[in-house]
Design a protein around this motif. Structure first.
Motif, PDB file in Angstrom:
ATOM      1  N   SER A 134     -25.456   9.273  10.242  1.00  0.00           N
ATOM      2  CA  SER A 134     -26.480  10.261  10.558  1.00  0.00           C
ATOM      3  C   SER A 134     -25.928  11.658  10.329  1.00  0.00           C
ATOM      4  O   SER A 134     -24.737  11.906  10.576  1.00  0.00           O
ATOM      5  N   PRO A 135     -26.764  12.589   9.887  1.00  0.00           N
ATOM      6  CA  PRO A 135     -26.289  13.970   9.713  1.00  0.00           C
ATOM      7  C   PRO A 135     -26.096  14.696  11.037  1.00  0.00           C
ATOM      8  O   PRO A 135     -25.459  15.744  11.075  1.00  0.00           O
TER       9      PRO A 135
ATOM     10  N   PRO B 113     -30.747  18.140  22.897  1.00  0.00           N
ATOM     11  CA  PRO B 113     -30.639  17.582  21.546  1.00  0.00           C
ATOM     12  C   PRO B 113     -29.195  17.246  21.196  1.00  0.00           C
ATOM     13  O   PRO B 113     -28.252  17.769  21.801  1.00  0.00           O
ATOM     14  N   VAL B 114     -29.031  16.379  20.214  1.00  0.00           N
ATOM     15  CA  VAL B 114     -27.717  16.126  19.632  1.00  0.00           C
ATOM     16  C   VAL B 114     -27.447  17.280  18.673  1.00  0.00           C
ATOM     17  O   VAL B 114     -28.212  17.515  17.738  1.00  0.00           O
TER      18      VAL B 114
ATOM     19  N   ALA C 217     -35.176   4.546  21.755  1.00  0.00           N
ATOM     20  CA  ALA C 217     -33.757   4.591  22.119  1.00  0.00           C
ATOM     21  C   ALA C 217     -32.931   4.987  20.907  1.00  0.00           C
ATOM     22  O   ALA C 217     -32.198   4.179  20.328  1.00  0.00           O
ATOM     23  N   SER C 218     -33.035   6.257  20.529  1.00  0.00           N
ATOM     24  CA  SER C 218     -32.448   6.702  19.266  1.00  0.00           C
ATOM     25  C   SER C 218     -31.201   7.564  19.444  1.00  0.00           C
ATOM     26  O   SER C 218     -30.681   8.108  18.468  1.00  0.00           O
ATOM     27  N   VAL C 219     -30.725   7.712  20.667  1.00  0.00           N
ATOM     28  CA  VAL C 219     -29.471   8.437  20.900  1.00  0.00           C
ATOM     29  C   VAL C 219     -28.368   7.419  21.147  1.00  0.00           C
ATOM     30  O   VAL C 219     -28.483   6.560  22.024  1.00  0.00           O
ATOM     31  N   LEU C 220     -27.312   7.522  20.359  1.00  0.00           N
ATOM     32  CA  LEU C 220     -26.182   6.591  20.468  1.00  0.00           C
ATOM     33  C   LEU C 220     -24.960   7.348  20.961  1.00  0.00           C
ATOM     34  O   LEU C 220     -24.657   8.442  20.478  1.00  0.00           O
TER      35      LEU C 220
ATOM     36  N   ASP D 262     -27.422  10.984  16.590  1.00  0.00           N
ATOM     37  CA  ASP D 262     -28.882  10.970  16.629  1.00  0.00           C
ATOM     38  C   ASP D 262     -29.395  10.059  15.523  1.00  0.00           C
ATOM     39  O   ASP D 262     -29.404  10.428  14.346  1.00  0.00           O
ATOM     40  N   LEU D 263     -29.814   8.857  15.904  1.00  0.00           N
ATOM     41  CA  LEU D 263     -30.299   7.899  14.904  1.00  0.00           C
ATOM     42  C   LEU D 263     -31.682   8.258  14.386  1.00  0.00           C
ATOM     43  O   LEU D 263     -32.102   7.750  13.344  1.00  0.00           O
ATOM     44  N   ALA D 264     -32.391   9.149  15.093  1.00  0.00           N
ATOM     45  CA  ALA D 264     -33.701   9.589  14.603  1.00  0.00           C
ATOM     46  C   ALA D 264     -33.553  10.410  13.329  1.00  0.00           C
ATOM     47  O   ALA D 264     -34.511  10.541  12.549  1.00  0.00           O
ATOM     48  N   ALA D 265     -32.357  10.972  13.105  1.00  0.00           N
ATOM     49  CA  ALA D 265     -32.112  11.769  11.896  1.00  0.00           C
ATOM     50  C   ALA D 265     -31.428  10.948  10.818  1.00  0.00           C
ATOM     51  O   ALA D 265     -31.029  11.499   9.782  1.00  0.00           O
ATOM     52  N   ALA D 266     -31.300   9.657  11.026  1.00  0.00           N
ATOM     53  CA  ALA D 266     -30.522   8.825  10.108  1.00  0.00           C
ATOM     54  C   ALA D 266     -31.342   8.257   8.955  1.00  0.00           C
ATOM     55  O   ALA D 266     -30.791   7.570   8.084  1.00  0.00           O
ATOM     56  N   GLY D 267     -32.633   8.519   8.941  1.00  0.00           N
ATOM     57  CA  GLY D 267     -33.480   8.006   7.861  1.00  0.00           C
ATOM     58  C   GLY D 267     -33.733   6.517   7.921  1.00  0.00           C
ATOM     59  O   GLY D 267     -33.934   5.862   6.886  1.00  0.00           O
TER      60      GLY D 267
END
Length: 453
Positions: A96-97, A240-241, A5-8, A110-115
């Motif tokens: 996140s970027p 995608p975000v 659940a990585s999309v906010l 996109d929290l998957a890109a947040a490191g």
């Protein structure tokens, strides 16, 4: 599809009205309606206190006044909304970027890109809770509703479930459990016309939709819409975000719960959208030559009409006048579910003698018949519009309570004060001036659909 659940999705609650209540202490906890204040005005946003009386976006101001006559009806202050939005978007980009703003008041992250060290439910929930606290800090107390899911669709649905000031996380694998009991209108693009077609086919809920084949959906609502509906009806969304790209056009559009049939209301909506487009153009230092309107009819037929000027403009009155003129050539007797205004052919210059600020301001002043206009100089008229920020040489800063019959009434207060005193002045009071903050350079945000949350 994502396995975490990585999309906010973050949505600022009743944004315009909340900013007004923040900046006007006497309005906190009271009904506030932001939009057109004249007889042909349209509601843009209503506070939750006003929504209890049935006030909603796209409703005529006349009807809103009938439903909630004791509400404060304000014309709006886009400089305040824009600066507040920029503070929130900056906060999201620090997280996140990959941030995709949808409007001034909402965005995907996109929290998957947040490191993050991991993307377990506890971790993403902690990030969301921290963001909500930080939003309140950077905005001076505004609240945000947040949804977390495995896709944009699920995150957006989740953010709407516990408004205002809520947080809902949809764990992976539970998406259909969430969606099945919901009405099919929860799916993006399912408005009144599509809802009626599905109802005739016996489809009322997402659970009903799940049992319908893609071929059958294509037969009911058409090829492109049928495929999308089938995918989202099974919680499949791999969009995608996408972070901001170079702006090629600026546009505003709104989808309405009830099909529009009143041409005067449509013209008022286009005029208000044109003002929003103008604000965004000016915030970005841009102007455009081509004005386009987008009209989606009750049967989902979408029409676009455009006209091109000889030189770029960012003037709301010019954009609005052209948009309303384009609408006049279209047959909308069956009802309209979506309206939009856009400007393209962008440039960073304006031929001032053709489309200067004075022309636009003067034209917009005439669209507010219940507000007095006074000329503070030989060229620039001032409209004393309800909610407008002003400053008095002796009393300090305040806002316009109302005006008419040669008198302007001001309440003197700011976000940092307690509810202040009310004073009335002649509209040509020399010590009373409009107030605007010093211009700053900040990030721009994309277009804002006019809708009610």
């Amino acid at each position: 599809m994502r396995q975490v659940a990585s999309v906010l999705h973050l949505d600022l609650d009743a944004f315009f009205a909340a900013v007004e209540q923040r900046d006007k202490p006497s309005l906190r906890g009271k009904p506030v309606v932001v939009g057109g204040v004249g007889g042909r005005g349209v509601v843009s946003t209503a506070s939750y206190e006003a929504r209890k009386y049935g006030v909603r976006s796209a409703m005529s101001t006349r009807e809103a006044r009938a439903r909630c006559p004791h509400a404060a009806f304000l014309s709006g202050r886009f400089h305040a909304y824009r600066s507040t939005s920029e503070a929130v978007m900056t906060l999201l980009r620090e997280t996140s970027p990959l941030v995709e703003p949808l409007s001034l008041d909402e965005a995907f992250v996109d929290l998957a890109a947040a490191g993050l060290p991991d993307l377990e439910i506890d971790t993403v929930t902690e990030v969301a809770e921290r963001l909500r606290r930080q939003v309140a800090e950077v905005t001076g107390g505004l609240t945000a509703s947040v949804g977390l899911g495995t896709s944009k669709f699920i995150a957006k649905v989740a953010s709407d479930l516990d408004k205002p000031d809520g947080l809902v996380v949809v764990p992976p694998g539970t998406e259909m459990d969430l969606l099945r009991p919901m009405h099919v209108s929860v799916i993006p693009g399912v408005g009144p016309a599509t809802t009626e077609r599905l109802r005739r086919a016996g489809v009322h809920t997402v659970a009903d939709l799940e049992t319908v084949s893609e071929d059958e959906l294509v037969r009911i609502v058409g090829a492109a819409h049928g495929h999308s509906l089938h995918e989202l009806g099974h919680a499949r969304d791999d969009r995608p975000v996408v972070s901001e790209r170079e702006t090629k056009s600026v546009s505003v559009e709104g989808t309405y719960d009830t099909d529009l049939t009143d041409r005067k209301l449509m013209a008022a909506l286009l005029t208000r959208q044109a003002r929003s487009v103008s604000e965004r153009l000016r915030a970005s230092g841009l102007a455009g030559r081509t004005v386009t309107i987008k009209v989606r009819l009750h049967d989902f037929t979408t029409m676009n009409r455009s006209t091109t000027l000889s030189s770029p403009t960012d003037v709301a009155a010019t954009i609005g006048r052209l948009a309303v003129g384009l609408l006049a050539d279209l047959d909308t007797t069956g009802g309209v579910r979506l309206l939009g205004v856009g400007v393209s052919g962008l440039a960073d210059w304006i031929q001032e003698d053709l489309f200067g600020d004075n022309v636009g301001d003067a034209d917009e002043a005439t669209s507010l018949p219940d507000a007095d206009v006074v000329s503070t100089s030989s060229t620039i008229p001032v409209t004393w519009a309800p909610g407008m920020d002003v400053e008095h040489a002796t009393m300090g800063r305040g806002w316009v309570w109302g005006s008419g019959r040669g008198v302007v009434t001001v309440r003197f207060e700011t976000a940092q004060t307690t509810p202040g005193p009310v004073r009335s002045y002649p509209i040509d009071e020399p010590e009373l001036k409009p107030w605007r903050p010093e211009p700053t350079t900040g990030a721009t945000v994309p277009d804002m659909p006019e809708r009610h949350r």
